[in-house]
Enzyme design. Structure first.
Site, PDB file in Angstrom:
ATOM      1  CD  GLU A  20      -1.364  -2.255   2.223  1.00  0.00           C
ATOM      2  OE1 GLU A  20      -2.185  -2.856   2.931  1.00  0.00           O
ATOM      3  OE2 GLU A  20      -0.141  -2.538   2.202  1.00  0.00           O
ATOM      4  CB  CYS A  68      -0.983  -2.641   8.928  1.00  0.00           C
ATOM      5  SG  CYS A  68       0.173  -1.443   8.217  1.00  0.00           S
ATOM      6  CB  CYS A 117      -1.145   0.662   5.052  1.00  0.00           C
ATOM      7  SG  CYS A 117       0.471  -0.109   4.745  1.00  0.00           S
TER       8      CYS A 117
END
Length: 150
Positions: free
Chosen positions: A61, A89, A92
């Site tokens: 990402e 996560c 990101c």
């Protein structure tokens, strides 16, 4: 665009992200693939590079956010959609929030590190989220990767 057309588009782009995740898998990287689409055009594609770059922030990402900003000549991704095989996560999701991305589509949830459990408000308030696109394939690839490493 009809719901059926959107489902077909999401499926198509997630298949593209899965191909990148498989590429990561074959290189010994955690198999996460991501693409960013802007106005029906893929403007960035990447997979995790944390091993290759020895950089814990080199998530798929993060790579596509940077590539997209460079491609568009600006830091905001308000007309863009991220397709990623695994739920982003917290790191990101924070970066996606700052980018003001329009939409995030992910394959399988990440119960240990996913943003929805730990930072549900990290994304921009206008960002739409679609989850579970090609979920079983995404999950299976991750499970296979970690099973082989244990």
């Amino acid at each position: 665009m009809s719901t059926e057309e959107q489902i077909k588009k999401d499926d198509y782009y997630m298949r593209r992200a899965l191909a990148l995740a498989e590429e990561a898998y074959n290189k010994g990287e955690i198999p996460v693939g991501a693409i960013i689409v802007c106005r029906d055009k893929i403007i960035a594609r990447a997979h995790n590079l944390t091993e290759a770059l020895t950089d814990v922030t080199a998530h798929a990402e993060m790579q596509v956010i940077t590539m997209s900003a460079n491609e568009l000549g600006g830091k905001y991704l308000q007309d863009c959609t991220l397709y990623v095989t695994v739920e982003p996560c917290i790191m990101c999701a924070g970066a996606l929030g700052w980018s003001q991305i329009k939409r995030v589509v992910y394959g399988c949830a990440d119960e240990k590190r996913g943003f929805s459990a730990f930072a549900p408000h990290a994304l921009h308030k206008k960002t739409m989220v679609t989850k579970g696109v090609r979920e079983e394939e995404c999950k299976k690839l991750m499970q296979q990767f970690f099973k082989e490493r244990r």
